[in-house]
Design an enzyme around this catalytic site. Structure first.
Site, PDB file in Angstrom:
ATOM      1  N   VAL A 172       0.831  -1.201   0.000  1.00  0.00           N
ATOM      2  CA  VAL A 172       0.000   0.000   0.000  1.00  0.00           C
ATOM      3  C   VAL A 172       0.867   1.253   0.000  1.00  0.00           C
ATOM      4  CG1 VAL A 172      -1.648   1.346   1.371  1.00  0.00           C
ATOM      5  CG2 VAL A 172      -2.004  -1.108   1.052  1.00  0.00           C
ATOM      6  N   GLU A 173       1.950   1.239   0.759  1.00  0.00           N
ATOM      7  CA  GLU A 173       2.779   2.440   0.884  1.00  0.00           C
ATOM      8  C   GLU A 173       3.489   2.803  -0.418  1.00  0.00           C
ATOM      9  OE1 GLU A 173       3.173   4.658   3.183  1.00  0.00           O
ATOM     10  OE2 GLU A 173       1.920   3.738   4.719  1.00  0.00           O
ATOM     11  N   THR A 174       4.187   1.860  -1.020  1.00  0.00           N
ATOM     12  CA  THR A 174       5.043   2.201  -2.170  1.00  0.00           C
ATOM     13  C   THR A 174       4.983   1.186  -3.303  1.00  0.00           C
ATOM     14  OG1 THR A 174       6.964   1.060  -1.201  1.00  0.00           O
ATOM     15  CG2 THR A 174       6.696   3.400  -0.676  1.00  0.00           C
TER      16      THR A 174
END
Length: 455
Positions: A172-174
């Site tokens: 989700v982050e990167t």
């Protein structure tokens, strides 16, 4: 109720909510909508991990251009006072810091991106979930798991955080390091520390970013990095897991043993750092993240009334059950779990019925990474989908595999896993009336199952 004497659904819903109010001793004025956690303003500074950013703003090879004003902070009174403090507390060279900040640019783009929209967009769980659980991201997660299987298992052994949770967060982050940001961290942190937009929480946010700027300068000095060259998100988050500098100082782990923490280029360091962050913020090994609520009118009415937007688990499960809620969650030992605190997760989608779940302690820990119900559940669901694919691969390769499986760490307490193991058929979910007995009758313990083994 069934048959010709059944009350209309709307009336049954009203009665269920009234019963909930009486059972929980709440006042008459209970909000039916309930604030979603993603809109709640934290009473304390936000967790030291930045929100997932859009691929456009973070794409290392895209056409996105940051709007800046050069040399905004040369001979700035607030910055000069900050420099004096850094010299006094950390023995920095004053001349070097003045020269460094003389080259810092004001990031108008960062200010725009942290400024709330004048007219907030309606929250849409289905759209949000689709964005973070799409096939491209799932496929990338499977590759990341496959390439880092040993490290994920090692981190599970050491920190007690399952691989699917770590994989979900990084995805989700990167998208597994694909979008780590192309803002100069020094510009972003300085801008938000001294020129945060005029919002109700401006003072708290500036304090948070000044602390991160302070930790950033100390960290880059100790790591022998040039602070003017490190890139990250528009809030100054860095690397594969998008840690703000204060989290790097407190939670980052050198998992390669080379005496150097590299969250941008080392998946091992990123994996261990995420696991350490979750463990230190209260992750409970072997415990569920969410429980599913039955979809009958009474259960949904209780959930709607109890959805107050608080991420911290604060409703004892037994209290919600007495109010009329039932769960669609096979295998729970109601006697053992009666005192378990939960929060009600509300997931609105325009023109669709709001979905509800119960979040446990581990769900709350995910909101410590990003204070948003949508974010935490997207992390969980992405991790589950990636894990299902990895389990399929492992099962299909099992007859010819010569690998010795690594045992999962012993859970802190006996629990029932969220899902059946891939090798066994999922048991049929009992009717909610069978899952939860009437409060007048003592609940019958359900048989415990062994914790699920990660692959």
């Amino acid at each position: 109720m069934t048959g010709q004497y059944a009350l209309p659904a709307a009336q049954r819903r009203r009665l269920a909510v009234r019963a909930f109010h009486l059972a929980l001793y709440v006042g008459a004025a209970v909000s039916w909508q309930g604030a979603c956690a993603q809109d709640a303003t934290p009473a304390t500074p936000a967790p030291q991990v930045a929100p997932a950013q859009s691929p456009q703003a973070a794409s290392p090879g895209g056409t996105f251009e940051e709007e800046i004003i050069p040399q905004r902070y040369a001979d700035n009174a607030d910055v000069n006072a900050f420099i004096d403090d850094m010299v006094a507390r950390y023995d920095f060279d004053a001349t070097a810091l003045h020269a460094l900040f003389a080259g810092v640019s004001y990031s108008a783009t960062a200010v725009k991106l942290v400024t709330p929209a004048a007219t907030p967009f309606p929250k849409n769980w289905r759209t949000y979930r689709a964005r973070f659980t799409d096939p491209v991201r799932i496929n990338a997660g499977v590759r990341f798991w496959r390439e880092n299987r040993a490290t994920l298992q090692r981190a599970y052994q050491q920190f007690g955080v399952p691989p699917e949770i770590i994989v979900g967060i990084i995805g989700v982050e990167t998208m597994y390091g694909r979008y780590m940001g192309n803002f100069r961290v020094l510009d972003a942190l300085t801008t938000l520390a001294f020129d945060y937009p005029n919002t109700p929480n401006r003072a708290d946010r500036e304090m948070t970013f000044r602390k991160n700027l302070e930790d950033y300068l100390v960290w880059t000095r100790d790591a022998q990095l040039d602070p003017s060259t490190v890139l990250g998100s528009y809030t100054g988050a860095i690397g594969i897991p998008q840690f703000l500098p204060s989290s790097i100082v407190k939670y980052a782990v050198d998992y390669e043993g080379n005496k150097h923490i590299d969250l941008r280029a080392s998946p091992a360091d990123a994996i261990a750092s995420v696991a350490n962050y979750l463990k230190e913020n209260g992750w409970e090994n072997g415990r569920p993240v969410v429980w599913h609520i039955a979809q009958d009118t009474g259960s949904l009415g209780v959930a709607q009334a109890a959805a107050d937007g608080m991420p911290e688990p604060h409703w004892p499960l037994a209290q919600l059950l007495r109010a009329g809620m039932m769960l669609d969650q096979p295998g729970i030992d109601m006697t053992a779990e009666a005192g378990t605190p939960v929060t009600v997760i509300d997931l609105p989608t325009p023109a669709q019925p709001t979905q509800y779940m119960l979040g446990l302690q581990n769900f709350y820990v995910l909101t410590r990474y990003n204070r948003s119900f949508f974010y935490a559940l997207a992390v969980y669901e992405l991790g589950q989908r990636v894990k299902a694919r990895v389990d399929e691969e492992t099962a299909s390769a099992a007859p010819t595999s010569t690998q010795t499986p690594i045992a999962a760490p012993a859970p802190m307490q006996a629990v029932v896993p969220n899902q059946p193991t891939p090798a066994a058929a999922a048991p049929a979910a009992p009717h909610p009336a069978q899952t939860l007995q009437s409060p007048s009758q003592p609940p019958q313990p359900q048989p415990q199952q062994p914790p699920q083994q990660p692959q």
